[in-house]
Design a protein around this motif. Structure first.
Motif, PDB file in Angstrom:
ATOM      1  N   GLY A  37       2.379  10.767   6.752  1.00  0.00           N
ATOM      2  CA  GLY A  37       1.470   9.768   6.188  1.00  0.00           C
ATOM      3  C   GLY A  37       0.477   9.260   7.213  1.00  0.00           C
ATOM      4  N   ARG A  38       0.934   9.068   8.437  1.00  0.00           N
ATOM      5  CA  ARG A  38       0.020   8.635   9.503  1.00  0.00           C
ATOM      6  C   ARG A  38      -1.003   9.727   9.828  1.00  0.00           C
ATOM      7  N   THR A  94      -7.398  12.732   8.195  1.00  0.00           N
ATOM      8  CA  THR A  94      -8.230  13.108   7.054  1.00  0.00           C
ATOM      9  C   THR A  94      -9.109  11.954   6.606  1.00  0.00           C
ATOM     10  N   ARG A  95      -8.801  10.746   7.107  1.00  0.00           N
ATOM     11  CA  ARG A  95      -9.538   9.542   6.731  1.00  0.00           C
ATOM     12  C   ARG A  95      -9.511   9.285   5.237  1.00  0.00           C
ATOM     13  N   GLN A 142      -7.394   7.873   1.827  1.00  0.00           N
ATOM     14  CA  GLN A 142      -6.349   6.937   1.455  1.00  0.00           C
ATOM     15  C   GLN A 142      -5.188   7.675   0.787  1.00  0.00           C
ATOM     16  N   LEU A 143      -3.978   7.437   1.261  1.00  0.00           N
ATOM     17  CA  LEU A 143      -2.798   8.042   0.652  1.00  0.00           C
ATOM     18  C   LEU A 143      -2.631   7.508  -0.761  1.00  0.00           C
ATOM     19  N   THR A 153       0.997   3.707   2.109  1.00  0.00           N
ATOM     20  CA  THR A 153       1.524   3.967   3.439  1.00  0.00           C
ATOM     21  C   THR A 153       2.683   3.041   3.772  1.00  0.00           C
ATOM     22  N   HIS A 187      -2.118  11.939   7.729  1.00  0.00           N
ATOM     23  CA  HIS A 187      -3.048  11.941   6.604  1.00  0.00           C
ATOM     24  C   HIS A 187      -4.060  10.807   6.735  1.00  0.00           C
ATOM     25  N   HIS A 188      -3.596   9.641   7.142  1.00  0.00           N
ATOM     26  CA  HIS A 188      -4.463   8.466   7.236  1.00  0.00           C
ATOM     27  C   HIS A 188      -5.468   8.590   8.377  1.00  0.00           C
ATOM     28  N   TYR A 189      -4.986   8.986   9.553  1.00  0.00           N
ATOM     29  CA  TYR A 189      -5.851   8.975  10.731  1.00  0.00           C
ATOM     30  C   TYR A 189      -6.691  10.230  10.887  1.00  0.00           C
ATOM     31  N   THR A 197       0.851  -1.186   0.000  1.00  0.00           N
ATOM     32  CA  THR A 197       0.000   0.000   0.000  1.00  0.00           C
ATOM     33  C   THR A 197       0.890   1.241   0.000  1.00  0.00           C
TER      34      THR A 197
END
Length: 253
Positions: free
Chosen positions: A112-113, A119-120, A122-123, A51, A115-117, A49
């Protein structure tokens, strides 16, 4: 350091042996742990992925640091630097480039973390690939400058490995050091701190920030445990890589 078997000035036999042993343990541990991380990414499709690409970049950088430490360990146990002046320059460049890549990859992973947690979202692959390319091109660029005359690589005090010559205080080295530190230490640290602070506020989880440790050649082991082995790479990819016979029946069920 001269190519003779004489001990470096100011160091005893036991001290040189201890340094070589510690470096050897750190190098082998870092190679094993980060090697498992790289192997799990390559052999487990579900881990490929965007991330995890950032985790892979960090693991590759830390593998490079571990290889650099392995060369230093062998030289320390030999009590001399056997690779000559050109080898010293190559060793300094390789070690510094991978160290910078490790620091910047940690900052990219922190973002990246976030952005993931937070903004919900997908990178995206193109974002992750661009980040990795930026990290490595920037690291190679800054590590190459001492080879071109801005800054300098030289032997460490023990004389069995090479790094930036921090003993110099002239304007050339000082200007390089402060400029390089701003772009490769302070900015990544700021990105890491802000990313985890925003995550902490967004998720409303009090506690200490998880700032990646920058502890020289021990960093590969710390990063592997913190970012890869402590996450879903263990629960997914590593178990499948280390126990392929068992994973097949599990999938069949």
């Amino acid at each position: 350091m001269a190519d003779s078997g004489a001990l470096p000035a100011g160091f005893g036999e036991l001290e040189v042996l201890a340094v070589g042993t510690v470096l050897l343990v750190e190098a082998l541990t870092g190679l094993c742990l980060n090697g498992l991380t790289i192997l799990s990414f390559c052999k487990t499709p579900e881990l490929r992925t965007p991330t995890h690409l950032l985790v892979l970049s960090l693991a590759v950088a830390d593998t490079g640091i571990s290889l650099n430490a392995l060369v230093a360990a062998i030289s320390s146990l030999l009590r001399r630097w056997p690779y000559g002046p050109d080898g010293c320059q190559a060793h300094g460049f390789q070690g510094f480039a991978t160290a910078l890549a490790s620091i910047c990859s940690s900052a990219a992973l922190a973002w990246g973390r976030y952005h993931h947690y937070c903004t919900r979202g997908q990178l995206a692959w193109n974002t992750a690939i661009s980040l990795v390319l930026c990290v490595w091109l920037s690291s190679v660029f800054w590590a190459a400058l001492p080879l071109l005359g801005w800054g300098r690589y030289d032997y460490e005090p023990l004389g069995t490995c090479c790094t930036l010559d921090y003993s110099r205080v002239d304007r050339n080295f000082t200007s390089y050091l402060f400029t390089m530190a701003f772009f490769n230490f302070f900015l990544p640290l700021l990105i890491t701190l802000v990313s985890y602070r925003l995550m902490e506020q967004k998720l409303k989880k009090p506690g200490h920030l998880q700032v990646p440790a920058l502890i020289a050649k021990a960093a590969p082991t710390i990063n592997a445990i913190h970012y890869a082995l402590g996450g879903d790479m263990v629960h997914g990819g590593l178990w499948q890589c280390l126990s392929p016979q068992r994973s097949q029946p599990d999938r069949a069920r």
